[in-house]
Design an enzyme around this catalytic site. Sequence first.
Site, PDB file in Angstrom:
ATOM      1  N   VAL A   1       0.825  -1.208   0.000  1.00  5.18           N
ATOM      2  CA  VAL A   1       0.000   0.000   0.000  1.00  5.18           C
ATOM      3  C   VAL A   1       0.859   1.256   0.000  1.00  5.18           C
ATOM      4  O   VAL A   1       0.656   2.174  -0.791  1.00  5.18           O
ATOM      5  CB  VAL A   1      -0.954   0.014   1.217  1.00  5.18           C
ATOM      6  CG1 VAL A   1      -1.728   1.335   1.289  1.00  5.18           C
ATOM      7  CG2 VAL A   1      -1.917  -1.163   1.153  1.00  5.18           C
TER       8      VAL A   1
ATOM      9  N   ASP B   1      10.605   3.277   5.964  1.00  4.36           N
ATOM     10  CA  ASP B   1      10.372   1.871   6.265  1.00  4.36           C
ATOM     11  C   ASP B   1      11.454   1.398   7.227  1.00  4.36           C
ATOM     12  O   ASP B   1      12.600   1.848   7.156  1.00  4.36           O
ATOM     13  CB  ASP B   1      10.399   1.021   4.994  1.00  4.36           C
ATOM     14  CG  ASP B   1       9.643  -0.287   5.149  1.00  4.36           C
ATOM     15  OD1 ASP B   1       8.549  -0.412   4.580  1.00  4.36           O
ATOM     16  OD2 ASP B   1      10.143  -1.180   5.863  1.00  4.36           O
TER      17      ASP B   1
ATOM     18  N   CYS C   1      -6.066  -9.078   3.059  1.00  4.41           N
ATOM     19  CA  CYS C   1      -7.274  -8.349   3.468  1.00  4.41           C
ATOM     20  C   CYS C   1      -8.454  -9.223   3.861  1.00  4.41           C
ATOM     21  O   CYS C   1      -8.984  -9.096   4.954  1.00  4.41           O
ATOM     22  CB  CYS C   1      -7.697  -7.395   2.351  1.00  4.41           C
ATOM     23  SG  CYS C   1      -6.674  -5.910   2.248  1.00  4.41           S
TER      24      CYS C   1
ATOM     25  N   ARG D   1       0.953 -13.867   0.415  1.00  7.90           N
ATOM     26  CA  ARG D   1       0.427 -13.706   1.775  1.00  7.90           C
ATOM     27  C   ARG D   1      -0.881 -14.483   1.933  1.00  7.90           C
ATOM     28  O   ARG D   1      -1.809 -14.337   1.147  1.00  7.90           O
ATOM     29  CB  ARG D   1       0.198 -12.220   2.086  1.00  7.90           C
ATOM     30  CG  ARG D   1       1.470 -11.409   2.207  1.00  7.90           C
ATOM     31  CD  ARG D   1       1.151  -9.935   2.426  1.00  7.90           C
ATOM     32  NE  ARG D   1       0.426  -9.377   1.289  1.00  7.90           N
ATOM     33  CZ  ARG D   1      -0.104  -8.148   1.278  1.00  7.90           C
ATOM     34  NH1 ARG D   1      -0.010  -7.383   2.349  1.00  7.90           N
ATOM     35  NH2 ARG D   1      -0.732  -7.706   0.209  1.00  7.90           N
TER      36      ARG D   1
END
Length: 496
Positions: A96, A115, A343, A414
């Site tokens: 994202v 990061d 998600c 993922r």
Amino acid sequence: MVAALVSASPDSVRTAYAQCATGTHNRDIFAPAKQYPLGLAPLGIGPHNISGDGESTDSVPAPALTRSAHHTSRAGVALVNAHRSVRVAVVGQGFVGLPVAMLAQRAGHTVIGFDTDPDRVLRLEAADSYIGDVSSERVREALDSGRYLPTCDPDDLAEFDIALIAVPTALFDDQPDLSCIEAASKTLASYVRRGCTVILESSTYPGTTEEVVQPILQSSGLRAGKDFHLGYSPERVNPGAGLDAIARVPKVVAGIDPRSLDAVAAFWQGLVDTVVLAPSVRTAEFTKLMENSFRLMNISFVNELARNAATLGVSIWDALALAATKPFGYMAFEPGIGAGGHCLPADAAYLSWRLRKAGRESSLIETATRINQEQPAAVAARILARLRRPGVPERSARVLVIGVTYKPDIADVRESSALKVVELLREHGAQVQVMDPYATHITGVLPNLTPELLADAAIVALLVAHRCLDYELIRTARHVFDACAVLPPGPTIERL
């Protein structure tokens, strides 16, 4: 780019439906937001009606939208100056955060891409992208502009005007793990200043922005809503669709107070085509979980039907094709190996957990979650059943699994249901080879499909249908278990 601004409320939705039905809807939406007659995109009103997987769902014609260089806030003050550049800090340069950073840089802002992973930062400094939606060439352009700085140094966040938190929200022991959001908020708290804006982008449960992020930021001594703006804008990234697609998806924005809402909307209007104003932060947080829970429940529903249709002498694929001919009251979903990715499974679990904390429950969400968790085992059982047939000794038979990413045409693994199927097959003694051109970063995964590889397999399990695969070659295999329904069924091709 300056986005269309859409106000969302039940009254505006009802008004929009009535006006669309009579052809009297107001096409000039660039009035103050409180006067907008338009409703929220999920009900079919808006310039881009896009479902959770990026597919169009045009149930109601969308009113035409125009553009303007400046927009007006509900307080009557200028919201957007399309030529103003600000200093934007994006905390998290993952699936994202990196696309958001590129959108902001492309809009003319100076972007600090922060990061905590030094390997990521080194790759970005070398213009080596690890995110499919952002090409290495795009990162190089951003670096060459002098307006993108990837960094691990928190001090580079100083003097930010806008900060976005785009970090993972995981599950630990079936409970939300907000440690990354908390850490990001603590980092930003040292650099919060008067007049700045902080926006949480991560998917999370209702209350996170105000109950978790806000107190941490206020440890700076400044007060949210008084000294700085605070809002929430849930990410709607559809991995694999690309930067331009991200900009086309309507962006829901919310603020803890009217001025915060104006600030969040003003920023995002410069990056995307359409900004949708949410009535509250909690509503925006809830909406994100609702969108993905909706999809998970429908996928689980059709997977349960697929498990049982044959018992009734029915082909689930024929039934789905027939149902899809209905032009109203039906939305097509297809069975598969189980919903994966970050998600869908996590968001449903977050919503279910939050409801339990409030003394309520959702048996529907929890049942859908259980069915989804069971689906890889159901798929593995089908493959093992084929191996157990006479003439195919299970422990000496080789299974070739094609595709192990969580969805086609991306490298993201993922929560991959395909990987879970592979693990279960191996636990039951099957010899498994894996081929996936997108997942060669996983040890043992083969990049290329060859006739020899197919000939050596007792059964080929097609679990993820990448567009680059040679399906004519796959059809020559001894037996194919097609979990994606991309091959015509036949004596040697078995569909899920």
